[in-house]
Scaffold this motif. Structure first.
Motif, PDB file in Angstrom:
ATOM      1  N   ALA A 153       0.990  -1.134  -0.332  1.00 54.82           N
ATOM      2  CA  ALA A 153      -0.145   0.385  -0.395  1.00 54.82           C
ATOM      3  C   ALA A 153       1.049   1.134   0.139  1.00 54.82           C
ATOM      4  CB  ALA A 153      -0.563   0.367   0.988  1.00 54.82           C
ATOM      5  N   ALA A 154       1.546   0.942   0.625  1.00 56.57           N
ATOM      6  CA  ALA A 154       3.067   2.557   1.184  1.00 56.57           C
ATOM      7  C   ALA A 154       3.748   2.518  -0.477  1.00 56.57           C
ATOM      8  CB  ALA A 154       4.087   2.143   1.818  1.00 56.57           C
ATOM      9  N   ARG A 155       3.691   1.565  -1.108  1.00 57.31           N
ATOM     10  CA  ARG A 155       4.739   1.658  -2.542  1.00 57.31           C
ATOM     11  C   ARG A 155       3.834   2.392  -3.581  1.00 57.31           C
ATOM     12  NH1 ARG A 155       4.547  -2.502  -6.798  1.00 57.31           N
ATOM     13  NH2 ARG A 155       6.074  -1.805  -7.899  1.00 57.31           N
ATOM     14  N   LYS A 156       2.222   1.566  -3.884  1.00 62.36           N
ATOM     15  CA  LYS A 156       0.719   2.456  -3.829  1.00 62.36           C
ATOM     16  C   LYS A 156       1.373   3.488  -3.904  1.00 62.36           C
ATOM     17  CE  LYS A 156      -2.127   1.660  -7.461  1.00 62.36           C
ATOM     18  NZ  LYS A 156      -1.426   1.047  -8.822  1.00 62.36           N
ATOM     19  N   THR A 182       2.204   6.071  -7.292  1.00 61.33           N
ATOM     20  CA  THR A 182       0.999   6.767  -8.173  1.00 61.33           C
ATOM     21  C   THR A 182       0.826   7.425  -6.496  1.00 61.33           C
ATOM     22  OG1 THR A 182      -0.328   5.122  -7.320  1.00 61.33           O
ATOM     23  CG2 THR A 182      -0.015   5.328  -9.658  1.00 61.33           C
ATOM     24  N   PRO A 183       1.888   8.538  -6.359  1.00 57.54           N
ATOM     25  CA  PRO A 183       1.881   9.458  -5.257  1.00 57.54           C
ATOM     26  C   PRO A 183       0.719  10.293  -5.501  1.00 57.54           C
ATOM     27  CG  PRO A 183       3.778  10.849  -6.577  1.00 57.54           C
ATOM     28  CD  PRO A 183       3.067   8.743  -7.239  1.00 57.54           C
ATOM     29  N   GLU A 184       0.076  10.878  -6.072  1.00 57.10           N
ATOM     30  CA  GLU A 184      -1.388  11.848  -7.013  1.00 57.10           C
ATOM     31  C   GLU A 184      -2.768  10.996  -5.435  1.00 57.10           C
ATOM     32  OE1 GLU A 184      -0.908   9.016 -10.756  1.00 57.10           O
ATOM     33  OE2 GLU A 184       0.309  10.343  -8.987  1.00 57.10           O
ATOM     34  N   LEU A 185      -1.809   9.208  -5.605  1.00 56.41           N
ATOM     35  CA  LEU A 185      -3.502   8.774  -4.967  1.00 56.41           C
ATOM     36  C   LEU A 185      -3.236   9.273  -3.514  1.00 56.41           C
ATOM     37  CD1 LEU A 185      -3.386   5.630  -6.140  1.00 56.41           C
ATOM     38  CD2 LEU A 185      -5.166   7.098  -6.420  1.00 56.41           C
ATOM     39  N   SER A 186      -2.321   9.326  -2.917  1.00 57.64           N
ATOM     40  CA  SER A 186      -1.562   9.809  -1.972  1.00 57.64           C
ATOM     41  C   SER A 186      -2.288  11.380  -1.508  1.00 57.64           C
ATOM     42  CB  SER A 186      -0.151   9.820  -1.078  1.00 57.64           C
ATOM     43  OG  SER A 186       0.356  10.515  -2.377  1.00 57.64           O
ATOM     44  N   THR A 187      -2.251  12.218  -2.509  1.00 57.29           N
ATOM     45  CA  THR A 187      -2.428  13.498  -2.427  1.00 57.29           C
ATOM     46  C   THR A 187      -4.274  13.464  -2.298  1.00 57.29           C
ATOM     47  OG1 THR A 187      -0.799  14.155  -3.512  1.00 57.29           O
ATOM     48  CG2 THR A 187      -2.332  15.004  -3.317  1.00 57.29           C
TER      49      THR A 187
END
Length: 645
Positions: free
Chosen positions: A538-541, A546-551
């Motif tokens: 999950a952290a990798r994803k 796709t760091p925009e997902l975390s945003t």
């Protein structure tokens, strides 16, 4: 070999005295030599003492050295004495070994600091205090070391005292620890009042007959002792000083968080295991506080952006695991995790220091990224530490953390709820640690052009200690492999002589009986590993692919993110409920009671007497004729009074 025990703490003290008394007069290579060599010799002596102890029969593994009587008053006899048994042997190996590596690392890290000599003097004093704490043979002498590490934490956290944030953090650590220490002292008084001694061996032998098992007195004593541990080892509600301890130099953070101060509380609980087994209610308090602290601090770590602050909350969480182990009467498991944690947490902080060194002092992970190409040794060693802390099978953290979770489930003092809290914490730990890895080392670089131009790997004086700690993080837990793997748990076997008495044998049999359910243990272990792997993916994803997902996730849950980022506003609540009222009350006592009332009364009387004196002074003319006239007038008045009366 007991006659050499005193040298283990005294050697670092000698380094402190030389560097402290000759501050500013010694060249840096000499300062480094004077600081590091005594600690290295302490470690070598600790190794020799360990093997000397190992050569004795298990029931006779105790070495004691009394240097001289310290306090002798009535029934109170306190010696300056040292005790080496399997528990303190493990502690001096960890403290001196990890401390020596941190000293070596500090040579490169602090090379350009103008206060190089003062730094190493404080570091040596820290080592002396911690080694005194773990070797002391009685509660009161241990308290000397206990207070010594508190003083050194103040000096080192506030080392760069010209920064207000650093000086405030040092004061915060010192004050918060005084709150816990008050409870520790009261607990000591109860023990002496009931037993008539503070000597560890005397207290532990007499406690089963002098205290009523489960009684109010022993429960109160143990909870008060635990209050001291809550302050020193940063548990709810006195954990607030430890995250701010990152204001000191990074090697200091490594020393405090890994090998010294924060482990003191866990050590004290384990040393007092006989007392705690007589107070099951106190054990329950220890377990609940440990479990809640573990998960509470882990949730805060999810949203922090400062690389050292993430690791600070990780330390608070991991200490919660250790207290959870002690609370379910698995004291050996708690000390085992203390040992493995010292390896991988020191590695994490020193690797973070190497990253900060490469980033020209930057600590915000949002301004990092892509560093693995520039600092490959730092990256590999920090990745090993991250894999270890999350409990990847085969690494040291796996063995110690899994043992705690199993004991939390199977111990007669445990409960499935305690296990569940530890289980969820394991998943949270994996997520925030690999969030750190991906934000720092993977993806595109987010630093400014000037910082990017100066990116470089740290010197050998910093990377070699990283490699040593990485090796220990891998193999350090192999001595404590569970019986499940068909091998002898050498660590448990080594600690057994200390963890005996006061019903501990019955607890051991109960734990062994619970441990016979191999299927359940394997199932719980497998579930934990799966959860950890899912959290890593999950952290990798979210932060790697796709760091925009975390945003987007952060934008969808702004209130939750703000709550975690601001650490549940605990500091603000403490400020509003405790600090500000105390400050306002102090101002009231100062300006109203002290200045207006007390000073007003004293100054008012002084003014009154001064006015009277000034009035009477007018009659002192210095002229004989005036005095004679007044004298005659007085005589005439007296004569008239008697004649007419």
């Amino acid at each position: 070999m007991s006659e050499y025990l005193f040298l283990v703490p005294i050697l670092p003290l000698a380094g402190f005295l030389i560097n402290g008394l000759l501050l500013g007069r010694l060249p840096r290579p000499v300062v480094s030599f004077v600081a590091c060599v005594p600690v290295g010799l302490s470690f070598l002596l600790s190794v020799l003492l360990f093997f000397g102890l190992k050569g004795l029969p298990p029931d006779a593994r105790v070495l004691e050295q009394v240097l001289f009587p310290w306090i002798s008053s009535g029934f109170l006899l306190v010696n300056v004495g040292f005790l080496l048994d399997p528990l303190s042997a493990v502690m001096i190996l960890v403290v001196s070994g990890v401390g020596f590596v941190i000293h070596l690392y500090s040579i490169g890290y602090m090379h350009h600091d103008p206060c190089f000599g003062r730094y190493f003097a404080y570091l040596n004093l820290f080592m002396f205090s911690m080694l005194t704490l773990v070797l002391a043979d009685n509660f009161l002498f241990m308290f000397v070391g206990w207070e010594g590490v508190g003083l050194c934490s103040y000096l080192l956290i506030g080392f760069w005292f010209e920064k207000k944030s650093a000086s405030d953090a040092g004061k915060k650590a010192f004050i918060v620890n005084r709150i816990g220490d008050f409870g520790f002292l009261i607990g000591m008084f109860i023990i002496f009042w009931q037993v008539g001694s503070l000597d560890f061996r005397v207290v532990m032998e007499a406690a089963p007959t002098m205290f009523v098992a489960g009684g109010a007195l022993i429960t109160a004593a143990c909870i008060l002792l635990f209050m001291g541990a809550i302050g020193k080892s940063a548990q709810i509600p006195l954990y607030v000083w430890l995250p701010d301890a990152m204001e000191g130099p990074t090697p200091v953070s490594a020393l405090i968080h890994a090998a010294t101060m924060v482990t003191a509380g866990v050590y004290m609980i384990a040393r007092s295991n006989v007392l705690y087994l007589l107070a099951p209610d106190a054990l329950l308090v220890v377990a609940i506080v440990g479990a809640l602290t573990a998960i509470f601090a882990a949730t805060i770590g999810l949203a922090q952006n400062d690389i050292k602050r993430v690791l600070a909350y990780s330390t608070v969480s991991q200490l919660g695991y250790m207290f959870l182990a002690c609370g379910v009467a698995a004291f050996g498991a708690g000390i085992f995790h203390l040992m493995t944690h010292a390896f991988f947490k020191a590695l994490l902080f020193l690797a973070a220091g190497s990253v900060i060194h490469a980033m020209s002092g930057e600590q915000d992970m949002r301004k990092m990224g892509g560093l693995r190409r520039h600092v490959p040794v730092t990256y590999i060693t920090m990745l090993i530490a991250a894999l270890t802390i999350v409990g990847i099978p085969g690494l040291s953290g796996f063995f110690s953390k899994d043992e705690i979770l199993w004991k939390a489930f199977s111990s007669p003092y445990g409960h499935p709820v305690l296990w569940a809290l530890g289980f969820v914490t394991a998943g949270l730990t994996a997520f925030y640690m690999f969030r750190l890895i991906y934000l720092t080392f993977h993806g595109k670089g987010r630093m400014d052009a000037d910082t990017r131009k100066h990116l470089h790997e740290s010197p050998k004086s910093m990377t070699v200690p990283l490699m040593v700690l990485a090796l220990l993080s891998i193999v350090g837990g192999w001595i404590g492999m569970p019986h499940l793997f068909g091998v002898t748990n050498y660590f448990e076997q080594w600690m057994a002589p200390v963890m005996s008495g006061a019903g501990h044998d019955a607890v051991s049999h109960a734990l062994a009986a619970g441990g016979g359910d191999t299927g359940m243990e394997v199932g719980l272990m497998t579930a934990t590993v799966i959860l950890v792997l899912v959290a890593i993916l999950a952290a990798r994803k979210l932060y790697g692919q796709t760091p925009e997902l975390s945003t987007r996730l952060r934008e969808k849950t702004p209130h939750l993110h703000r709550l975690l980022f601001n650490k549940y506003y605990v500091d603000e609540i403490y400020g509003a409920v405790i600090v500000r009222p105390l400050v306002n009350m102090s101002i009231f006592l100062w300006k109203i009671v002290d200045v207006l009332i007390i000073d007003g009364l004293i100054n008012g009387f002084a003014t009154l007497y001064n006015d009277i004196s000034q009035t009477l002074r007018a009659g002192q003319t210095g002229r004989v004729r005036s005095y004679a006239t007044v004298f005659v007038a007085g005589v005439v008045a007296l004569v008239a009074y008697f004649l007419l009366g």
